[in-house]
Write an enzyme that holds these catalytic residues in place. Structure first.
Site, PDB file in Angstrom:
ATOM      1  N   TYR A  58     -16.181  16.892 -15.638  1.00  0.00           N
ATOM      2  CA  TYR A  58     -16.542  15.484 -15.616  1.00  0.00           C
ATOM      3  C   TYR A  58     -17.637  15.254 -14.561  1.00  0.00           C
ATOM      4  O   TYR A  58     -17.503  15.687 -13.423  1.00  0.00           O
ATOM      5  CB  TYR A  58     -15.288  14.665 -15.309  1.00  0.00           C
ATOM      6  CG  TYR A  58     -15.552  13.192 -15.216  1.00  0.00           C
ATOM      7  CD1 TYR A  58     -15.916  12.464 -16.343  1.00  0.00           C
ATOM      8  CD2 TYR A  58     -15.453  12.518 -14.009  1.00  0.00           C
ATOM      9  CE1 TYR A  58     -16.177  11.117 -16.268  1.00  0.00           C
ATOM     10  CE2 TYR A  58     -15.706  11.155 -13.922  1.00  0.00           C
ATOM     11  CZ  TYR A  58     -16.069  10.464 -15.051  1.00  0.00           C
ATOM     12  OH  TYR A  58     -16.334   9.129 -14.971  1.00  0.00           O
ATOM     13  N   LYS A  87      -7.847   6.917 -19.354  1.00  0.00           N
ATOM     14  CA  LYS A  87      -8.144   7.448 -20.680  1.00  0.00           C
ATOM     15  C   LYS A  87      -6.889   7.393 -21.577  1.00  0.00           C
ATOM     16  O   LYS A  87      -6.415   6.326 -21.862  1.00  0.00           O
ATOM     17  CB  LYS A  87      -8.734   8.847 -20.548  1.00  0.00           C
ATOM     18  CG  LYS A  87      -9.783   8.977 -19.411  1.00  0.00           C
ATOM     19  CD  LYS A  87     -11.046   8.174 -19.635  1.00  0.00           C
ATOM     20  CE  LYS A  87     -11.932   8.065 -18.395  1.00  0.00           C
ATOM     21  NZ  LYS A  87     -12.333   9.326 -17.771  1.00  0.00           N
ATOM     22  N   ARG A  94       0.855  -1.194   0.000  1.00  0.00           N
ATOM     23  CA  ARG A  94       0.000   0.000   0.000  1.00  0.00           C
ATOM     24  C   ARG A  94       0.887   1.240   0.000  1.00  0.00           C
ATOM     25  O   ARG A  94       0.595   2.253  -0.606  1.00  0.00           O
ATOM     26  CB  ARG A  94      -0.954   0.010   1.210  1.00  0.00           C
ATOM     27  CG  ARG A  94      -1.688   1.337   1.353  1.00  0.00           C
ATOM     28  CD  ARG A  94      -2.932   1.307   2.245  1.00  0.00           C
ATOM     29  NE  ARG A  94      -2.904   0.384   3.348  1.00  0.00           N
ATOM     30  CZ  ARG A  94      -2.173   0.546   4.468  1.00  0.00           C
ATOM     31  NH1 ARG A  94      -1.427   1.606   4.630  1.00  0.00           N
ATOM     32  NH2 ARG A  94      -2.213  -0.374   5.412  1.00  0.00           N
ATOM     33  N   ASP A 135      -7.072  19.150 -13.981  1.00  0.00           N
ATOM     34  CA  ASP A 135      -7.410  17.840 -14.521  1.00  0.00           C
ATOM     35  C   ASP A 135      -6.955  17.841 -15.983  1.00  0.00           C
ATOM     36  O   ASP A 135      -7.573  18.479 -16.834  1.00  0.00           O
ATOM     37  CB  ASP A 135      -8.925  17.607 -14.402  1.00  0.00           C
ATOM     38  CG  ASP A 135      -9.358  16.220 -14.889  1.00  0.00           C
ATOM     39  OD1 ASP A 135      -8.613  15.626 -15.693  1.00  0.00           O
ATOM     40  OD2 ASP A 135     -10.431  15.750 -14.491  1.00  0.00           O
TER      41      ASP A 135
HETATM   42  C1  LIG Z   1     -12.891   9.741 -16.513  1.00  0.00           C
HETATM   43  C2  LIG Z   1     -12.543  11.062 -15.978  1.00  0.00           C
HETATM   44  C3  LIG Z   1     -12.345  11.265 -14.600  1.00  0.00           C
HETATM   45  C4  LIG Z   1     -12.543  10.157 -13.581  1.00  0.00           C
HETATM   46  O1  LIG Z   1     -11.576   9.170 -13.704  1.00  0.00           O
HETATM   47  P1  LIG Z   1     -11.831   7.605 -13.399  1.00  0.00           P
HETATM   48  O2  LIG Z   1     -10.542   6.987 -13.805  1.00  0.00           O
HETATM   49  O3  LIG Z   1     -13.007   7.176 -14.203  1.00  0.00           O
HETATM   50  O4  LIG Z   1     -12.095   7.508 -11.926  1.00  0.00           O
HETATM   51  C5  LIG Z   1     -11.992  12.535 -14.186  1.00  0.00           C
HETATM   52  N1  LIG Z   1     -11.837  13.552 -15.062  1.00  0.00           N
HETATM   53  C6  LIG Z   1     -12.032  13.390 -16.380  1.00  0.00           C
HETATM   54  C7  LIG Z   1     -11.847  14.547 -17.297  1.00  0.00           C
HETATM   55  C8  LIG Z   1     -12.393  12.141 -16.873  1.00  0.00           C
HETATM   56  O5  LIG Z   1     -12.602  12.000 -18.194  1.00  0.00           O
END
Ligand SMILES: *Cc1c(COP(=O)(O)O)cnc(C)c1O
Length: 380
Positions: A98, A195, A46, A170
């Site tokens: 998001y 992604k 962890r 982000d």
């Molecule tokens: C998918 C996404 C998230 C969340 O991420 P997860 O890996 O699904 O928890 C946050 N911000 C954006 C822009 C995203 O496309």
């Protein structure tokens, strides 16, 4: 080191014990100690794991940061940032973001006494009126999801610095290949590595990157205390996916530019949201802070109904109807009923997220096939 070299070499060397070129999957929860507290730098997975550590160092290098931290999902990474706050603290966040981030902010952290202001940040000075002595964090998502608005990262970070407020970007949509927010003054970068970073739609993963040692220490303390860490197998898949990040994103951007042009000229399409279009209101800022315009496109239809949108969504062949984005394959989605269903309708409409809005994650297939696919679906 330039980007294409970094994705393959930064923080990654042959495995010290065997010389393995590919970072091994250290599928272990614990590590032998010579005597209590005397170990080889690893105690419990962890806290640290060799596969994860290589990935964390590579991600730090890609974002021109110093410290990388990996999590079991993008949302786990976002939660970690919010967990640095205390009840009574306030956050200013991008208003088009998001849906899961919106849900986490309002439904979870709202319960712990953290107040979130959602603000359209296209005009950075609009932020100032929401700043008070409790403001501790500014959350920026750019390009925004799903409207593809562009926020001037440097301008927002300058306002934040003036008031000693921490910023986090982000960077999921842009990827470090197109945009490096730490260079523009941000304190932290967050990724849903699910992604583009992973890029193959086979793993859910998140990351945070920063430069400051004290901030990294605090984030690492939370990472270990809360325990939302990824397993080594997932870290291996990420390391594998990252090696082609630049090639994938480059091709996807080329495809997206051609598809945006096609949509713009189609008689059934009302508006196309893509920062690469000169008509896009954030085009000039995007040109300045990104090296290309990404591969996400949203558009709506002249017949602005859910039914008209569904007709397109049900009739594509290569564009698969699915949540998520950033994989090698093209995806199509309906934000109002899928990724952004957790946002109330009035709030959706206020940011332009209409019932016929369709979002594309453009993949790396041959663009002629992708355009033919959309053409066919639009003409049903
Ligand atoms: C998918 C996404 C998230 C969340 O991420 P997860 O890996 O699904 O928890 C946050 N911000 C954006 C822009 C995203 O496309």
């Amino acid at each position: 080191m330039k980007f294409g070299t970094k994705v393959i070499h930064a923080g990654i060397g042959p495995d010290p014990t065997t010389g393995a070129i590919m970072t091994p999957i250290y599928q272990t929860s614990t590590y032998a100690q010579e005597s209590p507290g005397k170990n080889k730098g690893f105690e419990y997975s962890r806290t640290q794991n060799p596969t994860r550590q290589v990935l964390e160092n590579n991600l730090a290098a890609l974002e021109n940061g110093k410290h990388g931290l990996c999590f079991g999902s993008g949302l786990a990474a976002i939660a970690t940032v919010l967990q640095t706050l205390n009840p009574g603290d306030e956050v200013i966040s991008t208003n088009d973001l998001y849906g899961g981030t919106y849900r986490l902010f309002t439904k979870i952290f709202g319960r712990f006494g953290i107040k979130i202001h959602f603000v359209g940040m296209e005009k950075p000075s609009d932020i100032e009126q929401h700043i008070n002595k409790n403001t501790k964090l500014i959350w920026i998502e750019t390009p925004t999801n799903p409207m593809l608005n562009i926020i001037d990262i440097e301008a927002v970070c300058n306002i934040a610095k003036k008031h000693k407020i921490i910023t986090c970007v982000d960077n999921t949509f842009a990827t470090p290949y197109l945009q490096t927010p730490l260079d523009l003054g941000a304190d932290m970068v967050m990724h849903s590595a699910t992604k583009y970073i992973g890029g193959h739609s086979d793993v859910v993963h998140g990351a945070l990157i920063c430069k400051d040692d004290d901030l990294a220490k605090e984030l690492r303390f939370i990472q270990n205390s809360v325990g939302a860490v990824p397993g080594p197998q997932d870290c291996f898949l990420l390391l594998r996916g990252i090696k082609t990040l630049h090639l994938r994103v480059q091709r996807a951007c080329e495809n997206a530019a051609a598809i945006a042009d096609f949509l713009l000229g189609h008689h059934k399409v009302k508006s196309v949201y893509y920062p690469g279009l000169e008509s896009h209101k954030g085009h000039e800022i995007a040109k300045r802070q990104m090296s290309d315009f990404g591969a996400m496109i949203s558009f709506n239809l002249k017949d602005d109904t859910r039914e008209a949108a569904f007709n397109v969504l049900e009739n594509t062949h290569y564009f698969t109807l699915a949540e998520s984005l950033g994989g090698v394959e093209s995806l199509i989605g309906h934000p109002a009923s899928m990724t952004h269903a957790s946002i109330p309708r009035e709030e959706r409409l206020a940011v332009g997220l209409t019932d016929s809005l369709i979002r594309l994650s453009v993949g790396i297939e041959d663009v002629e096939d992708l355009i033919a696919d959309l053409k066919h679906a639009l003409e049903q």
